[in-house]
Design an enzyme around this catalytic site. Structure first.
Site, short mmCIF file in Angstrom:
data_model
loop_
_atom_site.label_atom_id
_atom_site.label_comp_id
_atom_site.label_asym_id
_atom_site.label_seq_id
_atom_site.Cartn_x
_atom_site.Cartn_y
_atom_site.Cartn_z
N CYS A 155 0.81 -1.19 -0.03
CA CYS A 155 -0.04 0.02 -0.10
C CYS A 155 0.78 1.31 -0.10
CB CYS A 155 -0.95 0.03 1.21
SG CYS A 155 -2.43 0.97 0.83
N HIS A 184 -3.31 -5.56 2.23
CA HIS A 184 -3.09 -5.81 3.50
C HIS A 184 -3.61 -6.90 4.21
CE1 HIS A 184 -2.01 -1.34 4.40
NE2 HIS A 184 -3.07 -1.10 3.42
N1 GLN Z 1 -1.93 6.81 2.47
C1 GLN Z 1 -2.11 6.11 1.42
C2 GLN Z 1 -3.64 6.14 0.67
O1 GLN Z 1 -4.44 6.38 1.47
C3 GLN Z 1 -1.75 4.33 1.57
C4 GLN Z 1 -2.83 3.87 2.81
C5 GLN Z 1 -2.35 2.78 3.42
O2 GLN Z 1 -1.15 2.30 3.45
N2 GLN Z 1 -3.33 1.78 3.60
O3 GLN Z 1 -3.71 5.76 -0.33
#
Ligand code: GLN
Length: 271
Positions: A100, A202
């Site tokens: 992510c 995730h």
């Molecule tokens: N901040 C990034 C987004 O909102 C990644 C979020 C995350 O790592 N779940 O796309």
């Protein structure tokens, strides 16, 4: 008589980039390495300058997810201090698995929701722009056959505002089976180049997807010249977790309707 084979994992920004339990990927790798006769040491590669010198001693790397602010906090150090050594390591064949926010930071930049342009490593020819809504939910992906995963159906969940656009020619990690993936529209999820894999999965990802954990271990072993036992393991626990996640994901998509031709379409009530 030497001890167990030894690999070293470089955990990038463990304090800042560890969202939604992504640290579980480290725990899964450690346990699986042990089951494959390998001692997996961990180097924390953080914002301190000293840890930059540890990069060259690592067999492979992990970086987890994070909020926009976390990404902003690490981006300068990642690009200017850690970047050259990381690029050298992956060019030499070290695996880098990025989840992510960590995945987004492997591209050229991430344009956050407030308009801040967060620079990336540029290891992957892609860019990310925050969308007006978050892409949240269970995510199921069929990994590209080139990865030769024992179990190519990967399961997890996603929660990101970023929409990631792959430059032409950059292969995705795989095709979205359920969920949104890179941008909620292309049907692509993640990206891969050489020994680098980025994904929005995730979960944490690796406990329920042991064949991807094996990808990391086998790639790190090959890079470090360390023999990693490749015998099949008893993955009954991992498979039970994976099948539960698949069942929940499929049930959820039945309740919510399902993606057909790129549009959400409620199931017709019959009878
Ligand atoms: N901040 C990034 C987004 O909102 C990644 C979020 C995350 O790592 N779940 O796309």
């Amino acid at each position: 008589m030497g001890g167990a084979a030894r690999l070293t994992l470089g955990l990038l920004y463990p304090r800042e980039m560890n969202l939604y339990g992504d640290r579980g990927n480290l725990l899964a790798l450690r346990r699986r390495a042990e089951r494959r006769g390998v001692d997996l040491a961990v180097n924390a590669i953080g914002l301190d300058g000293e840890s930059t010198s540890l990069i060259a001693t690592c067999s492979g790397f992990l970086i987890g997810g994070g909020q926009d602010l976390d990404q902003l906090a690490v981006a300068d150090d990642l690009v200017s201090r850690k970047g050259p050594a990381l690029a050298e390591a992956v060019a030499a064949g070290a695996p880098l698995l990025a989840v992510c926010a960590g995945y987004q930071l492997l591209g050229t930049h991430y344009l956050a929701a407030d308009g801040t342009r967060i620079p990336g490593l540029g290891l992957l020819p892609l860019s990310t722009v925050a969308g007006g809504s978050r892409l949240v939910g269970n995510l199921m992906v069929t990994a590209a056959p080139e990865l030769e995963l024992e179990q190519p159906l990967l399961v997890g969940f996603e929660n990101h505002s970023g929409r990631t656009l792959l430059e032409p020619g950059l292969p995705a990690l795989g095709r979205v089976v359920r969920g949104r993936g890179n941008d909620g529209d292309s049907g692509c999820e993640g990206a891969r180049l050489g020994t680098v894999i980025g994904t929005y999965l995730h979960g944490p990802l690796l406990p329920k997807n042991p064949s991807l954990a094996d990808w990391w271990l086998f790639t790190a072993g090959a890079h470090a010249g360390v023999t990693v036992d490749r015998q099949p393991l008893d993955d009954s626990l991992e498979e039970a977790a994976r099948h539960e996640a698949i069942a929940v994901t499929l049930a959820g998509s039945r309740q919510r309707g399902y993606r057909l031709l790129g549009r959400e379409r409620p199931l017709r009530r019959t009878g």
